[in-house]
Motif scaffolding. Structure first.
Motif, PDB file in Angstrom:
ATOM      1  N   ILE A 189      -9.989  -0.740 -14.227  1.00 47.86           N
ATOM      2  CA  ILE A 189      -9.960  -1.544 -13.008  1.00 47.86           C
ATOM      3  C   ILE A 189      -9.322  -0.706 -11.900  1.00 47.86           C
ATOM      4  O   ILE A 189      -8.223  -0.193 -12.057  1.00 47.86           O
ATOM      5  CB  ILE A 189      -9.150  -2.845 -13.217  1.00 47.86           C
ATOM      6  CG1 ILE A 189      -9.767  -3.708 -14.311  1.00 47.86           C
ATOM      7  CG2 ILE A 189      -9.016  -3.620 -11.914  1.00 47.86           C
ATOM      8  CD1 ILE A 189     -11.128  -4.263 -13.978  1.00 47.86           C
ATOM      9  N   GLN A 190     -10.016  -0.554 -10.785  1.00 40.37           N
ATOM     10  CA  GLN A 190      -9.491   0.235  -9.673  1.00 40.37           C
ATOM     11  C   GLN A 190      -8.487  -0.541  -8.828  1.00 40.37           C
ATOM     12  O   GLN A 190      -7.500   0.011  -8.362  1.00 40.37           O
ATOM     13  CB  GLN A 190     -10.634   0.694  -8.764  1.00 40.37           C
ATOM     14  CG  GLN A 190     -11.567   1.679  -9.398  1.00 40.37           C
ATOM     15  CD  GLN A 190     -12.701   2.045  -8.441  1.00 40.37           C
ATOM     16  OE1 GLN A 190     -13.044   1.310  -7.512  1.00 40.37           O
ATOM     17  NE2 GLN A 190     -13.296   3.203  -8.687  1.00 40.37           N
ATOM     18  N   ALA A 191      -8.789  -1.814  -8.579  1.00 42.01           N
ATOM     19  CA  ALA A 191      -7.935  -2.605  -7.688  1.00 42.01           C
ATOM     20  C   ALA A 191      -8.067  -4.085  -8.025  1.00 42.01           C
ATOM     21  O   ALA A 191      -9.091  -4.527  -8.550  1.00 42.01           O
ATOM     22  CB  ALA A 191      -8.327  -2.378  -6.233  1.00 42.01           C
ATOM     23  N   ILE A 245      -3.227   0.481 -11.078  1.00 41.66           N
ATOM     24  CA  ILE A 245      -4.182  -0.398 -10.407  1.00 41.66           C
ATOM     25  C   ILE A 245      -3.636  -0.716  -9.014  1.00 41.66           C
ATOM     26  O   ILE A 245      -2.492  -1.165  -8.889  1.00 41.66           O
ATOM     27  CB  ILE A 245      -4.389  -1.702 -11.210  1.00 41.66           C
ATOM     28  CG1 ILE A 245      -4.954  -1.386 -12.603  1.00 41.66           C
ATOM     29  CG2 ILE A 245      -5.312  -2.658 -10.452  1.00 41.66           C
ATOM     30  CD1 ILE A 245      -4.992  -2.582 -13.541  1.00 41.66           C
ATOM     31  N   MET A 246      -4.438  -0.466  -7.987  1.00 44.98           N
ATOM     32  CA  MET A 246      -4.026  -0.823  -6.637  1.00 44.98           C
ATOM     33  C   MET A 246      -4.023  -2.348  -6.510  1.00 44.98           C
ATOM     34  O   MET A 246      -4.858  -3.032  -7.105  1.00 44.98           O
ATOM     35  CB  MET A 246      -4.962  -0.207  -5.598  1.00 44.98           C
ATOM     36  CG  MET A 246      -4.802   1.299  -5.476  1.00 44.98           C
ATOM     37  SD  MET A 246      -5.845   1.986  -4.157  1.00 44.98           S
ATOM     38  CE  MET A 246      -7.433   1.938  -4.958  1.00 44.98           C
ATOM     39  N   VAL A 247      -3.088  -2.852  -5.711  1.00 46.84           N
ATOM     40  CA  VAL A 247      -2.938  -4.298  -5.553  1.00 46.84           C
ATOM     41  C   VAL A 247      -3.011  -4.639  -4.068  1.00 46.84           C
ATOM     42  O   VAL A 247      -2.246  -4.112  -3.254  1.00 46.84           O
ATOM     43  CB  VAL A 247      -1.596  -4.785  -6.145  1.00 46.84           C
ATOM     44  CG1 VAL A 247      -1.492  -6.302  -6.053  1.00 46.84           C
ATOM     45  CG2 VAL A 247      -1.432  -4.321  -7.594  1.00 46.84           C
ATOM     46  N   PHE A 248      -3.948  -5.522  -3.750  1.00 46.35           N
ATOM     47  CA  PHE A 248      -4.186  -5.917  -2.368  1.00 46.35           C
ATOM     48  C   PHE A 248      -4.072  -7.428  -2.208  1.00 46.35           C
ATOM     49  O   PHE A 248      -4.556  -8.180  -3.051  1.00 46.35           O
ATOM     50  CB  PHE A 248      -5.590  -5.504  -1.912  1.00 46.35           C
ATOM     51  CG  PHE A 248      -5.872  -4.039  -2.029  1.00 46.35           C
ATOM     52  CD1 PHE A 248      -5.124  -3.111  -1.311  1.00 46.35           C
ATOM     53  CD2 PHE A 248      -6.890  -3.575  -2.842  1.00 46.35           C
ATOM     54  CE1 PHE A 248      -5.395  -1.745  -1.404  1.00 46.35           C
ATOM     55  CE2 PHE A 248      -7.176  -2.219  -2.942  1.00 46.35           C
ATOM     56  CZ  PHE A 248      -6.420  -1.304  -2.222  1.00 46.35           C
ATOM     57  N   ALA A 249      -3.468  -7.844  -1.112  1.00 45.88           N
ATOM     58  CA  ALA A 249      -3.525  -9.253  -0.730  1.00 45.88           C
ATOM     59  C   ALA A 249      -4.886  -9.488  -0.081  1.00 45.88           C
ATOM     60  O   ALA A 249      -5.452  -8.597   0.554  1.00 45.88           O
ATOM     61  CB  ALA A 249      -2.408  -9.588   0.244  1.00 45.88           C
ATOM     62  N   LYS A 295     -12.305   1.497   3.026  1.00 47.65           N
ATOM     63  CA  LYS A 295     -11.029   2.154   3.319  1.00 47.65           C
ATOM     64  C   LYS A 295     -10.499   2.948   2.123  1.00 47.65           C
ATOM     65  O   LYS A 295      -9.932   4.031   2.281  1.00 47.65           O
ATOM     66  CB  LYS A 295     -10.002   1.106   3.756  1.00 47.65           C
ATOM     67  CG  LYS A 295      -8.665   1.686   4.159  1.00 47.65           C
ATOM     68  CD  LYS A 295      -7.744   0.610   4.719  1.00 47.65           C
ATOM     69  CE  LYS A 295      -6.397   1.201   5.131  1.00 47.65           C
ATOM     70  NZ  LYS A 295      -5.520   0.174   5.726  1.00 47.65           N
ATOM     71  N   TYR A 296     -10.667   2.412   0.909  1.00 46.14           N
ATOM     72  CA  TYR A 296     -10.076   3.026  -0.283  1.00 46.14           C
ATOM     73  C   TYR A 296     -11.109   3.615  -1.242  1.00 46.14           C
ATOM     74  O   TYR A 296     -10.761   3.978  -2.364  1.00 46.14           O
ATOM     75  CB  TYR A 296      -9.201   2.005  -1.012  1.00 46.14           C
ATOM     76  CG  TYR A 296      -7.943   1.689  -0.235  1.00 46.14           C
ATOM     77  CD1 TYR A 296      -6.834   2.524  -0.301  1.00 46.14           C
ATOM     78  CD2 TYR A 296      -7.876   0.579   0.601  1.00 46.14           C
ATOM     79  CE1 TYR A 296      -5.693   2.263   0.427  1.00 46.14           C
ATOM     80  CE2 TYR A 296      -6.732   0.298   1.336  1.00 46.14           C
ATOM     81  CZ  TYR A 296      -5.648   1.141   1.244  1.00 46.14           C
ATOM     82  OH  TYR A 296      -4.515   0.882   1.967  1.00 46.14           O
ATOM     83  N   ASN A 297     -12.356   3.701  -0.809  1.00 45.51           N
ATOM     84  CA  ASN A 297     -13.421   4.272  -1.633  1.00 45.51           C
ATOM     85  C   ASN A 297     -13.496   3.588  -3.008  1.00 45.51           C
ATOM     86  O   ASN A 297     -13.474   4.244  -4.050  1.00 45.51           O
ATOM     87  CB  ASN A 297     -13.248   5.786  -1.777  1.00 45.51           C
ATOM     88  CG  ASN A 297     -14.502   6.460  -2.297  1.00 45.51           C
ATOM     89  OD1 ASN A 297     -15.614   6.003  -2.046  1.00 45.51           O
ATOM     90  ND2 ASN A 297     -14.320   7.538  -3.043  1.00 45.51           N
ATOM     91  N   LEU A 298     -13.573   2.269  -2.985  1.00 38.24           N
ATOM     92  CA  LEU A 298     -13.594   1.478  -4.212  1.00 38.24           C
ATOM     93  C   LEU A 298     -15.014   1.123  -4.630  1.00 38.24           C
ATOM     94  O   LEU A 298     -15.878   0.882  -3.788  1.00 38.24           O
ATOM     95  CB  LEU A 298     -12.836   0.160  -4.014  1.00 38.24           C
ATOM     96  CG  LEU A 298     -11.368   0.252  -3.648  1.00 38.24           C
ATOM     97  CD1 LEU A 298     -10.840  -1.133  -3.286  1.00 38.24           C
ATOM     98  CD2 LEU A 298     -10.572   0.856  -4.789  1.00 38.24           C
ATOM     99  N   CYS A 358     -13.423  -3.835  -9.684  1.00 37.28           N
ATOM    100  CA  CYS A 358     -12.277  -4.527  -9.099  1.00 37.28           C
ATOM    101  C   CYS A 358     -12.275  -5.976  -9.568  1.00 37.28           C
ATOM    102  O   CYS A 358     -13.261  -6.472 -10.091  1.00 37.28           O
ATOM    103  CB  CYS A 358     -12.352  -4.475  -7.573  1.00 37.28           C
ATOM    104  SG  CYS A 358     -12.221  -2.796  -6.899  1.00 37.28           S
ATOM    105  N   ALA A 359     -11.144  -6.633  -9.372  1.00 34.11           N
ATOM    106  CA  ALA A 359     -11.014  -8.040  -9.747  1.00 34.11           C
ATOM    107  C   ALA A 359     -10.438  -8.823  -8.582  1.00 34.11           C
ATOM    108  O   ALA A 359      -9.659  -8.295  -7.784  1.00 34.11           O
ATOM    109  CB  ALA A 359     -10.112  -8.182 -10.968  1.00 34.11           C
TER     110      ALA A 359
END
Length: 176
Positions: free
Chosen positions: A5-7, A46-50, A106-109, A114-115
């Motif tokens: 999982i990337q993010a 794993i990157m974490v984004f709101a 922005k993050y090349n995802l 991702c989830a």
């Protein structure tokens, strides 16, 4: 540990804390397990984004900067916030996938790696569905209502996992 999982994109109101309704960032209270859950994802690279709709910004009741500071203090890597009202017909308001697409650029995802974790089926789950991301619905906030009387509003998809809360969602994701 490297995850496939990337993010992970996490909704705010009802998923991280609060009640599911708007609470100003100065008064918002996290669930007791939220910070630990964010840290657990980061420990697994794993990157974490709101990922949140906050139309109260457009009404002048809060600022994007106040939300960004809040998410930064919680340890998030970044935040993607729609400040518009539903009637503005923007491209970023969930269930439209604009916030996810902006993050991907922005993050090349690869959004299929991702989830999305959220409590609202007809916003969070539909946005995830639009980009083929993993869909995790939590029962906190509006989650039980989303699975019950509001289920018809997002009938075209089903969650990949139904979690009791954010901690359960993260544990499932890490063990997946």
């Amino acid at each position: 540990m490297k995850s496939s999982i990337q993010a992970v994109f996490i909704d705010r109101d009802g998923t991280m804390g609060g009640t599911g309704h708007f609470i100003h960032p100065k008064h918002f209270t996290l669930f007791p397990y939220t910070l630990g859950s964010v840290q657990k994802l980061k420990l697994h690279d794993i990157m974490v984004f709101a990922f949140t709709n906050q139309y109260h910004i457009s009404k002048g009741e809060a600022t994007t900067e106040e939300f960004m500071e809040q998410f930064s203090s919680f340890g998030f890597d970044d935040a993607f916030i729609c400040p518009h009202e539903a009637t503005d017909n923007c491209l970023c308001r969930k269930p439209k996938p604009g916030l996810l697409l902006k993050a991907a650029e922005k993050y090349n995802l690869d959004l299929e790696k991702c989830a999305v974790i959220g409590d609202v089926g007809d916003t969070d789950m539909l946005a995830a569905y639009a980009v083929n991301a993993l869909k995790i619905l939590v029962r906190t906030g509006w989650g039980n209502e989303a699975l019950g009387r509001y289920r018809d509003n997002w009938i075209e998809t089903s969650p990949d996992y139904i979690a009791d809360n954010l901690q359960d969602a993260v544990n499932w994701l890490i063990c997946k």
